[in-house]
Motif scaffolding. Sequence first.
Motif, PDB file in Angstrom:
ATOM      1  N   ARG A   1       0.837  -1.185   0.000  1.00  0.00           N
ATOM      2  CA  ARG A   1       0.000   0.000   0.000  1.00  0.00           C
ATOM      3  C   ARG A   1       0.879   1.246   0.000  1.00  0.00           C
ATOM      4  O   ARG A   1       1.878   1.307   0.711  1.00  0.00           O
ATOM      5  CB  ARG A   1      -0.913  -0.020   1.227  1.00  0.00           C
ATOM      6  CG  ARG A   1      -2.039   0.979   1.159  1.00  0.00           C
ATOM      7  CD  ARG A   1      -3.002   0.760   2.326  1.00  0.00           C
ATOM      8  NE  ARG A   1      -2.324   0.928   3.618  1.00  0.00           N
ATOM      9  CZ  ARG A   1      -2.924   0.663   4.775  1.00  0.00           C
ATOM     10  NH1 ARG A   1      -4.175   0.206   4.820  1.00  0.00           N
ATOM     11  NH2 ARG A   1      -2.286   0.839   5.912  1.00  0.00           N
ATOM     12  N   ILE A   2       0.495   2.167  -0.775  1.00  0.00           N
ATOM     13  CA  ILE A   2       1.246   3.438  -0.871  1.00  0.00           C
ATOM     14  C   ILE A   2       1.140   4.155   0.463  1.00  0.00           C
ATOM     15  O   ILE A   2       0.057   4.300   1.035  1.00  0.00           O
ATOM     16  CB  ILE A   2       0.701   4.315  -2.011  1.00  0.00           C
ATOM     17  CG1 ILE A   2       0.867   3.582  -3.353  1.00  0.00           C
ATOM     18  CG2 ILE A   2       1.362   5.671  -2.044  1.00  0.00           C
ATOM     19  CD1 ILE A   2       0.254   4.312  -4.533  1.00  0.00           C
ATOM     20  N   ASP A   3       2.293   4.617   0.925  1.00  0.00           N
ATOM     21  CA  ASP A   3       2.292   5.294   2.223  1.00  0.00           C
ATOM     22  C   ASP A   3       2.127   6.808   2.058  1.00  0.00           C
ATOM     23  O   ASP A   3       2.258   7.378   0.958  1.00  0.00           O
ATOM     24  CB  ASP A   3       3.573   4.972   2.993  1.00  0.00           C
ATOM     25  CG  ASP A   3       4.823   5.389   2.231  1.00  0.00           C
ATOM     26  OD1 ASP A   3       4.686   6.047   1.153  1.00  0.00           O
ATOM     27  OD2 ASP A   3       5.935   5.082   2.666  1.00  0.00           O
TER      28      ASP A   3
ATOM     29  N   THR B   1      -1.188  25.170   2.073  1.00  0.00           N
ATOM     30  CA  THR B   1       0.090  25.095   2.806  1.00  0.00           C
ATOM     31  C   THR B   1      -0.020  24.251   4.082  1.00  0.00           C
ATOM     32  O   THR B   1       0.970  23.679   4.543  1.00  0.00           O
ATOM     33  CB  THR B   1       0.545  26.515   3.179  1.00  0.00           C
ATOM     34  OG1 THR B   1      -0.504  27.165   3.885  1.00  0.00           O
ATOM     35  CG2 THR B   1       0.868  27.321   1.935  1.00  0.00           C
ATOM     36  N   SER B   2      -1.205  24.201   4.629  1.00  0.00           N
ATOM     37  CA  SER B   2      -1.369  23.460   5.888  1.00  0.00           C
ATOM     38  C   SER B   2      -1.825  22.017   5.678  1.00  0.00           C
ATOM     39  O   SER B   2      -2.124  21.304   6.652  1.00  0.00           O
ATOM     40  CB  SER B   2      -2.386  24.181   6.783  1.00  0.00           C
ATOM     41  OG  SER B   2      -3.655  24.252   6.132  1.00  0.00           O
ATOM     42  N   THR B   3      -1.875  21.576   4.412  1.00  0.00           N
ATOM     43  CA  THR B   3      -2.372  20.221   4.123  1.00  0.00           C
ATOM     44  C   THR B   3      -1.406  19.160   4.654  1.00  0.00           C
ATOM     45  O   THR B   3      -0.192  19.289   4.526  1.00  0.00           O
ATOM     46  CB  THR B   3      -2.562  20.065   2.607  1.00  0.00           C
ATOM     47  OG1 THR B   3      -3.592  20.952   2.179  1.00  0.00           O
ATOM     48  CG2 THR B   3      -2.947  18.635   2.259  1.00  0.00           C
ATOM     49  N   TYR B   4      -1.983  18.131   5.198  1.00  0.00           N
ATOM     50  CA  TYR B   4      -1.181  17.011   5.689  1.00  0.00           C
ATOM     51  C   TYR B   4      -1.786  15.711   5.156  1.00  0.00           C
ATOM     52  O   TYR B   4      -2.969  15.642   4.809  1.00  0.00           O
ATOM     53  CB  TYR B   4      -1.126  16.980   7.218  1.00  0.00           C
ATOM     54  CG  TYR B   4      -2.456  16.651   7.857  1.00  0.00           C
ATOM     55  CD1 TYR B   4      -3.372  17.661   8.155  1.00  0.00           C
ATOM     56  CD2 TYR B   4      -2.790  15.321   8.179  1.00  0.00           C
ATOM     57  CE1 TYR B   4      -4.585  17.362   8.741  1.00  0.00           C
ATOM     58  CE2 TYR B   4      -4.000  15.030   8.769  1.00  0.00           C
ATOM     59  CZ  TYR B   4      -4.905  16.047   9.050  1.00  0.00           C
ATOM     60  OH  TYR B   4      -6.111  15.743   9.624  1.00  0.00           O
ATOM     61  N   ILE B   5      -0.954  14.652   5.117  1.00  0.00           N
ATOM     62  CA  ILE B   5      -1.398  13.324   4.685  1.00  0.00           C
ATOM     63  C   ILE B   5      -0.959  12.326   5.766  1.00  0.00           C
ATOM     64  O   ILE B   5       0.195  12.367   6.236  1.00  0.00           O
ATOM     65  CB  ILE B   5      -0.787  12.944   3.332  1.00  0.00           C
ATOM     66  CG1 ILE B   5      -1.212  13.955   2.253  1.00  0.00           C
ATOM     67  CG2 ILE B   5      -1.223  11.532   2.918  1.00  0.00           C
ATOM     68  CD1 ILE B   5      -0.551  13.718   0.910  1.00  0.00           C
ATOM     69  N   SER B   6      -1.839  11.479   6.128  1.00  0.00           N
ATOM     70  CA  SER B   6      -1.543  10.514   7.206  1.00  0.00           C
ATOM     71  C   SER B   6      -1.950   9.101   6.777  1.00  0.00           C
ATOM     72  O   SER B   6      -2.814   8.919   5.915  1.00  0.00           O
ATOM     73  CB  SER B   6      -2.269  10.913   8.503  1.00  0.00           C
ATOM     74  OG  SER B   6      -3.677  10.918   8.281  1.00  0.00           O
ATOM     75  N   ASP B   7      -1.302   8.139   7.386  1.00  0.00           N
ATOM     76  CA  ASP B   7      -1.621   6.728   7.155  1.00  0.00           C
ATOM     77  C   ASP B   7      -2.652   6.274   8.191  1.00  0.00           C
ATOM     78  O   ASP B   7      -2.531   6.572   9.387  1.00  0.00           O
ATOM     79  CB  ASP B   7      -0.361   5.864   7.270  1.00  0.00           C
ATOM     80  CG  ASP B   7       0.630   6.167   6.154  1.00  0.00           C
ATOM     81  OD1 ASP B   7       0.219   6.140   4.980  1.00  0.00           O
ATOM     82  OD2 ASP B   7       1.804   6.476   6.480  1.00  0.00           O
ATOM     83  N   THR B   8      -3.643   5.553   7.745  1.00  0.00           N
ATOM     84  CA  THR B   8      -4.632   4.963   8.657  1.00  0.00           C
ATOM     85  C   THR B   8      -4.753   3.480   8.311  1.00  0.00           C
ATOM     86  O   THR B   8      -4.190   3.003   7.307  1.00  0.00           O
ATOM     87  CB  THR B   8      -5.992   5.656   8.511  1.00  0.00           C
ATOM     88  OG1 THR B   8      -6.531   5.396   7.211  1.00  0.00           O
ATOM     89  CG2 THR B   8      -5.867   7.160   8.737  1.00  0.00           C
ATOM     90  N   LYS B   9      -5.482   2.765   9.099  1.00  0.00           N
ATOM     91  CA  LYS B   9      -5.680   1.350   8.854  1.00  0.00           C
ATOM     92  C   LYS B   9      -6.440   1.099   7.552  1.00  0.00           C
ATOM     93  O   LYS B   9      -6.268   0.062   6.909  1.00  0.00           O
ATOM     94  CB  LYS B   9      -6.439   0.726  10.014  1.00  0.00           C
ATOM     95  CG  LYS B   9      -5.663   0.742  11.316  1.00  0.00           C
ATOM     96  CD  LYS B   9      -6.470   0.093  12.431  1.00  0.00           C
ATOM     97  CE  LYS B   9      -5.672   0.089  13.741  1.00  0.00           C
ATOM     98  NZ  LYS B   9      -6.452  -0.533  14.861  1.00  0.00           N
ATOM     99  N   LYS B  10      -7.259   2.060   7.178  1.00  0.00           N
ATOM    100  CA  LYS B  10      -8.060   1.897   5.956  1.00  0.00           C
ATOM    101  C   LYS B  10      -7.394   2.510   4.727  1.00  0.00           C
ATOM    102  O   LYS B  10      -7.912   2.404   3.626  1.00  0.00           O
ATOM    103  CB  LYS B  10      -9.430   2.547   6.148  1.00  0.00           C
ATOM    104  CG  LYS B  10     -10.248   1.870   7.245  1.00  0.00           C
ATOM    105  CD  LYS B  10     -11.613   2.524   7.369  1.00  0.00           C
ATOM    106  CE  LYS B  10     -12.442   1.848   8.471  1.00  0.00           C
ATOM    107  NZ  LYS B  10     -13.777   2.469   8.646  1.00  0.00           N
ATOM    108  N   GLY B  11      -6.255   3.115   4.926  1.00  0.00           N
ATOM    109  CA  GLY B  11      -5.579   3.731   3.789  1.00  0.00           C
ATOM    110  C   GLY B  11      -5.117   5.143   4.125  1.00  0.00           C
ATOM    111  O   GLY B  11      -4.896   5.492   5.278  1.00  0.00           O
ATOM    112  N   LEU B  12      -5.015   5.989   3.079  1.00  0.00           N
ATOM    113  CA  LEU B  12      -4.499   7.356   3.280  1.00  0.00           C
ATOM    114  C   LEU B  12      -5.637   8.320   3.606  1.00  0.00           C
ATOM    115  O   LEU B  12      -6.777   8.174   3.135  1.00  0.00           O
ATOM    116  CB  LEU B  12      -3.779   7.833   2.024  1.00  0.00           C
ATOM    117  CG  LEU B  12      -2.531   7.030   1.602  1.00  0.00           C
ATOM    118  CD1 LEU B  12      -1.967   7.586   0.288  1.00  0.00           C
ATOM    119  CD2 LEU B  12      -1.466   7.064   2.693  1.00  0.00           C
ATOM    120  N   GLU B  13      -5.285   9.340   4.395  1.00  0.00           N
ATOM    121  CA  GLU B  13      -6.197  10.444   4.682  1.00  0.00           C
ATOM    122  C   GLU B  13      -5.482  11.750   4.362  1.00  0.00           C
ATOM    123  O   GLU B  13      -4.287  11.886   4.622  1.00  0.00           O
ATOM    124  CB  GLU B  13      -6.636  10.449   6.150  1.00  0.00           C
ATOM    125  CG  GLU B  13      -7.696   9.432   6.473  1.00  0.00           C
ATOM    126  CD  GLU B  13      -8.201   9.609   7.892  1.00  0.00           C
ATOM    127  OE1 GLU B  13      -9.089   8.845   8.308  1.00  0.00           O
ATOM    128  OE2 GLU B  13      -7.717  10.533   8.589  1.00  0.00           O
TER     129      GLU B  13
END
Length: 271
Positions: A160-162, A190-202
């Motif tokens: 899965r892509i991280d 500018t304040s956007t973030y990406i996080s890993d979750t159990k169901k995929g990316l958020e």
Amino acid sequence: MAGIKKRNILNSMHIQHAQDRENDRTDTGSFPIVRKKPIRQIGGGIVTRLMTSLLIVLLCALLGFGYAIQLNNKTSSYETMSEEELTRLISETSTQVQNLQQRKTELTGQLNSLKASANKQQEAQRIAKENEDTSGILSGRLPAEGKGVIITISQGSKERIDAATMFQLLEELRNAGVEVMALDNVRVVTSTYISDTKKGLECDGEALKTPYKVKAIGDPQNLQNAVNIAGGVGSRFKVKFGADVTVTPSESVDISETRDVGQYQYAKTVE
């Protein structure tokens, strides 16, 4: 002889004296006879008064006619004015011209001031509108469109892509000069973030679904090179995660995704 001559002289004197007395008489009846005035007749007086009235009316008519001609003839009014009156008239006219010229200068200055003020105000409004549009696009408050690229990333066949690799893609696009981006349905700021979750990316709390879709507005060639460069983030998606990466240039990329601008607690605008 002397006695005879003496008597002749005396006779001549007597004769002359007699003639003078005759000439000096006052009872000769030669004085002028004074005649009595004739009695005036009633009919003749009426005619005289009538003629006098007609004469007065005629004189009044002639006077009115002359006055009317004088009023209608303006040129002759100047011609009949004296040198002193003409000098005074010219002086008054010159003064009026100077006053009007001064008033014209004042009004022209006010008009120029108003125009400059209006231009400054219009320029300020234009700059404010331009800043508002720019800040609206940068903050994600306004939609945007323009040429750019559309990147599609499939689900990885290996793993899965991280979030780190997906965030690296966004950073590479920023370095390539992207102006506006959207990841799936999330407007990237500018304040956007990406996080890993159990169901995929958020992304900013929104769950992302495969295939991931990135819309980017900027120079298409630079953006395309940033993804496809050898050893770059595109190769990482393929090699590490087994994902397919497609970069499609477009002359019209429409990013309708927007977001609300948050209230800043510490940052203040510099006046």
